[in-house]
Design a protein around this motif. Structure first.
Motif, PDB file in Angstrom:
ATOM      1  N   TYR A 171       0.838  -1.203   0.000  1.00 44.95           N
ATOM      2  CA  TYR A 171       0.000   0.000   0.000  1.00 44.95           C
ATOM      3  C   TYR A 171       0.871   1.251   0.000  1.00 44.95           C
ATOM      4  O   TYR A 171       0.493   2.297  -0.565  1.00 44.95           O
ATOM      5  CB  TYR A 171      -0.964  -0.001   1.195  1.00 44.95           C
ATOM      6  CG  TYR A 171      -0.306   0.041   2.543  1.00 44.95           C
ATOM      7  CD1 TYR A 171       0.070   1.241   3.118  1.00 44.95           C
ATOM      8  CD2 TYR A 171      -0.047  -1.130   3.251  1.00 44.95           C
ATOM      9  CE1 TYR A 171       0.693   1.283   4.361  1.00 44.95           C
ATOM     10  CE2 TYR A 171       0.573  -1.099   4.490  1.00 44.95           C
ATOM     11  CZ  TYR A 171       0.940   0.109   5.041  1.00 44.95           C
ATOM     12  OH  TYR A 171       1.561   0.138   6.261  1.00 44.95           O
ATOM     13  N   MET A 194      -3.755   8.078   4.547  1.00 45.16           N
ATOM     14  CA  MET A 194      -3.260   6.808   5.064  1.00 45.16           C
ATOM     15  C   MET A 194      -3.510   6.756   6.564  1.00 45.16           C
ATOM     16  O   MET A 194      -3.188   7.695   7.293  1.00 45.16           O
ATOM     17  CB  MET A 194      -1.759   6.647   4.776  1.00 45.16           C
ATOM     18  CG  MET A 194      -1.424   6.558   3.284  1.00 45.16           C
ATOM     19  SD  MET A 194       0.361   6.601   2.988  1.00 45.16           S
ATOM     20  CE  MET A 194       0.861   5.050   3.732  1.00 45.16           C
ATOM     21  N   TYR A 342      -5.727   4.555   2.161  1.00 48.53           N
ATOM     22  CA  TYR A 342      -5.539   3.272   2.842  1.00 48.53           C
ATOM     23  C   TYR A 342      -6.117   3.433   4.235  1.00 48.53           C
ATOM     24  O   TYR A 342      -5.596   4.178   5.060  1.00 48.53           O
ATOM     25  CB  TYR A 342      -4.060   2.894   2.906  1.00 48.53           C
ATOM     26  CG  TYR A 342      -3.816   1.478   3.393  1.00 48.53           C
ATOM     27  CD1 TYR A 342      -4.143   0.388   2.597  1.00 48.53           C
ATOM     28  CD2 TYR A 342      -3.256   1.244   4.642  1.00 48.53           C
ATOM     29  CE1 TYR A 342      -3.914  -0.913   3.029  1.00 48.53           C
ATOM     30  CE2 TYR A 342      -3.022  -0.052   5.085  1.00 48.53           C
ATOM     31  CZ  TYR A 342      -3.354  -1.119   4.266  1.00 48.53           C
ATOM     32  OH  TYR A 342      -3.128  -2.422   4.693  1.00 48.53           O
ATOM     33  N   GLN A 346      -8.736  -1.450   6.143  1.00 48.11           N
ATOM     34  CA  GLN A 346      -7.823  -2.182   5.257  1.00 48.11           C
ATOM     35  C   GLN A 346      -6.573  -2.611   6.001  1.00 48.11           C
ATOM     36  O   GLN A 346      -6.086  -3.732   5.825  1.00 48.11           O
ATOM     37  CB  GLN A 346      -7.452  -1.293   4.059  1.00 48.11           C
ATOM     38  CG  GLN A 346      -8.568  -1.074   3.063  1.00 48.11           C
ATOM     39  CD  GLN A 346      -8.176  -0.031   2.019  1.00 48.11           C
ATOM     40  OE1 GLN A 346      -7.957   1.146   2.332  1.00 48.11           O
ATOM     41  NE2 GLN A 346      -8.063  -0.451   0.787  1.00 48.11           N
TER      42      GLN A 346
END
Length: 787
Positions: A171, A194, A342, A346
């Motif tokens: 990622y 993120m 992200y 996840q």
């Protein structure tokens, strides 16, 4: 010649697929990677135990210039069709952001082209027709719009390699590649989202490194709003920039460097001469990276935004875990839609972030309310306004001292039952609340405080000694402080890798703040046994987990010019920081930790010392497979999970009897979150795993291991074996009765007591006529055990 149908999947790879790739021009050492595990497997928590689920592993990932993934190949045995692995490969390609997807059984390839540029989305290829790196790279560049030589040169620039073998996680690679490609195509405003704990700073370093080394960006500014963030960045992830890097301070403006790190506060001020950033020309920097960009820079009229406006010709990259989207503050309005996101969900699913379990504790006065008697005064003689006080008032307008003690007692009981030295953050409503909580915890932990007075510390913006202990709190190697009581100071920028308990005794209404607080526990540190964490919630804050915005994609709801918003941007709740990134003290008594004045008139807090409180409900919720909190017993979870895999008892019995090793089935169940040890604690420790599952999932009466062993003895079928072989089987049966099926399935059991006194393992196997005959006898023993 061997029959191709009998080859294993690995044989197919070695004998057919890899040679086809090499023949097509792919470099075996730098471009072809086999059996790539790109996730770690979700951590599944039940009781005090955890396990890891299955990792995602691609048979092949093909790279261009070693850093840009172009293709995924899923291999299958030759008995399968050529396209049998396609759906699995497409799943991997979605995750990895790869455009070219292949499936193969060794006879040829099926290609799925996700670029939308081919005449046919899927087509069959022979082994000799696999495309070359140049072919796929050319198509990739067309798909991405990388039309110029300079753009391609920028994108091709490799990562920094420190020689340790560390490479970005998948990622992080997606985030880096998407950002570099956006810059290469000329995009000026870029947002990267993120989750906390996923390595935003390392990702930023690799982005800057590639843009800097390629010459696409020559002078770069990294902005943050906490001194600790700037120093950590300079000394850790950004260290490879070496002599090209400097940190800006009010005493030093040197224009000979290429990489600059700075606090907003170090280059801005209320007076014009304090705006040091203006000593640089507006076009000095060609790239600015803004850490935690949801904070000051998100508001259009903030002083910090002035820096970005001044250097408007530079490319601006915003990093955040929590983009701010309100009617008057918007990250997306400024930076545009994220080039990559992200999420926490996840990260947990992939096994890179720690899952959580929630302990919800409801207190009677919070839910049922409390009303003073007529003319009642508090312990300071204040006349208490006559109304019903409930959860919304606790620790804000009404302080119940016994409630504070109850919360502290529940925290202490939890730590005593688990780990008294587990790093714990207790989020309180304000500094006064944090101090009262510190005192209550000290009084409930006298033995620990005697060992070290820093066992409990208040770490808030107004306390110099408390702030000085922040580094020790987040350092895994430092035992003390163990418990930190705080309000706003530790919501962001605190890399607490070993924090195992987050206590919410704070009214949290902001989704951004909630996400930041939860992020204090999401880091994993396997070296210190940190795989998951617990959230103890006393003020219903965790109801925000059910909000659709908790882990969804950010959506812009910004309304420029709206005069309806109740909170103007410059008064947005947050922390007012000084030039060193430290929170300013309260403006006055009754102010908040952030330094903002309370609404007028000043809020009154009534303090009551004699109102009794009780816990009326306590429940544990687990992070479920769908990313939602589930409240269910271990038995319920086991029943549902087993029945999802096995529709009936007969189906389970057939699978059990046919399994070469029973441990294989138990490992599969474990990967789905079924932990047999805590289940045995509930049902009975003397039961075999087989009986636990049949009893809980299919309502079958269980037998103990000893009962099963005695039933086998009654059948007296051992008589057909030699005396020595019979002795081995009888001891295996005893070992099963004591420890379970997994232990006797491992041939190493023959090296342990009592077998080692009977001969070596090879000697004991030989009495059956060899290993094959021994395993056959073991399987017959198992058949009798589960008859």
């Amino acid at each position: 010649m061997s029959d191709k149908k009998s080859f294993s999947e690995r044989d197919i790879c070695t004998k057919y697929i890899t040679p086809a790739l090499v023949q097509a021009g792919w470099n075996l050492h730098s471009q072809i990677r086999e059996e790539v595990s790109f996730t770690k497997g979700r951590i599944i928590v039940r009781g005090k135990l955890h396990t890891r689920g299955e990792q995602k592993r691609a048979d092949y990932i093909l790279y261009y210039k070693s850093n840009i993934p172009l293709a995924v190949i899923e291999a299958k045995e030759n008995s399968c069709s050529v396209g049998a692995g396609m759906q699995q490969a497409l799943n991997y390609a979605d995750t990895l952001g790869v455009p070219f997807v292949f499936s193969s059984n060794g006879d040829g390839f099926l290609l799925h082209d996700r670029t939308g540029m081919a005449n046919r989305m899927e087509q069959a290829l022979t082994l000799d027709e696999f495309p070359s790196p140049a072919q796929l790279w050319q198509q990739y560049c067309q798909w991405k719009g990388l039309e110029t030589t300079q753009a391609r040169h920028t994108v091709e620039m490799p990562y920094f390699d420190d020689g340790t073998g560390r490479v970005p996680r998948y990622y992080q690679a997606n985030a880096i590649n998407n950002t570099v490609e956006a810059v290469a195509k000329g995009r000026q405003r870029i947002l990267l989202v993120m989750a906390t704990g996923t390595g935003k700073t390392y990702t930023a370093f690799q982005i800057i490194w590639r843009l800097w080394k390629s010459g696409a960006k020559k002078r770069i500014l990294f902005l943050a709003d906490r001194n600790i963030l700037v120093d950590q960045t300079k000394n850790n992830d950004f260290k490879p920039f070496g002599a090209a890097m400097t940190k800006i301070s009010k005493r030093q403006i040197d224009k000979s460097y290429e990489i600059y790190l700075s606090l907003y506060q170090a280059v801005t001020g209320s007076e014009e001469e304090q705006n040091i950033y203006k000593q640089f020309s507006p076009d000095f920097f060609d790239l600015i990276v803004i850490d935690e960009c949801h904070r000051g820079s998100a508001a259009e009229d903030s002083a910090w935004r002035e820096i970005l406006d001044y250097f408007s010709s530079a490319t601006h990259i915003g990093l955040t875990a929590t983009p701010k989207e309100t009617r008057d503050v918007s990250s997306i309005h400024y930076f545009g839609d994220p080039v990559y996101s992200y999420t926490l969900k996840q990260g947990i699913e992939d096994g890179f972030l720690a899952p959580y379990k929630v302990v919800r504790i409801d207190i009677d006065k919070d839910l049922q309310g409390w009303r003073p008697s007529k003319g009642q005064t508090d312990k300071h003689g204040e006349m208490i306004e006559d109304r019903i006080y409930n959860l919304n008032d606790m620790d804000r307008t009404l302080v119940l001292e016994q409630r504070t003690e109850l919360v502290a007692r529940k925290i202490t009981e939890f730590l005593t039952a688990t780990d008294p030295y587990a790093k714990t953050i207790v989020f309180c409503d304000d500094i006064d609340h944090a101090e009262r909580m510190r005192q209550a915890l000290v009084n409930l932990n006298p033995e620990e405080v005697k060992k070290n007075r820093k066992y409990v510390m208040r770490i808030t913006g107004d306390d110099i000694e408390g702030k000085a202990e922040l580094d020790n709190f987040i350092n895994p190697e430092e035992r003390y402080p163990v418990i930190a009581t705080t309000s706003k100071l530790m919501t962001t920028g605190v890399d607490a890798q070993t924090c195992k308990l987050v206590v919410l005794d704070q009214h949290i209404r902001s989704m951004t703040e909630f996400k930041q607080i939860i992020g204090r526990g999401t880091r994993i540190n396997e070296d210190y046994g940190k795989f998951w964490f617990t959230i103890m919630d006393f003020k219903k804050a965790t109801e925000l987990f059910a909000d659709k915005d908790f882990d969804g994609e950010p959506v812009m709801i910004y309304e420029p010019g709206s005069d309806e918003s109740p909170v103007p941007p410059d008064k947005e709740p947050g922390i007012n920081l000084d030039e060193n990134g430290n929170p300013l003290p309260p403006l006055e008594k009754g102010g908040t930790e952030g330094g903002f004045e309370e609404p007028s008139p000043k809020r009154i807090k009534y303090v009551m010392g004699d109102v009794t409180v009780h816990v009326i409900a306590e429940r544990v919720q687990y992070y479920g497979p769908e990313g939602k909190l589930i409240t269910e017993s271990l038995k319920d979870y086991t029943r549902q999970t087993v029945r999802r895999d096995y529709a009936s008892l007969d189906e389970f019995l057939q699978r059990w009897s046919q399994a070469e090793r029973k441990a294989t089935i138990l490992q599969e169940l474990q990967q789905h979150g079924i932990l047999l040890e805590p289940l045995a604690d509930e049902v009975g420790k003397d039961f075999d795993a087989f009986d636990l599952i049949c009893h809980v999932a299919f309502d079958q009466p269980p037998l103990t291991r000893r009962e099963r062993a005695e039933n086998v003895k009654k059948r007296n079928y051992f008589t057909k074996y030699s005396e020595q072989a019979r002795l081995v089987l009888e001891n295996l049966l005893e070992k099963y009765a004591d420890t379970g099926i997994e232990n006797i399935e491992d041939i190493k059991v023959l090296t342990l007591d009592p077998f080692k006194d009977m001969g070596t393992a090879s000697e004991l196997v030989s009495v059956f006529g060899g290993k094959t005959a021994y395993l056959k006898a073991l399987h017959e023993l198992e058949d009798n055990l589960y008859a």
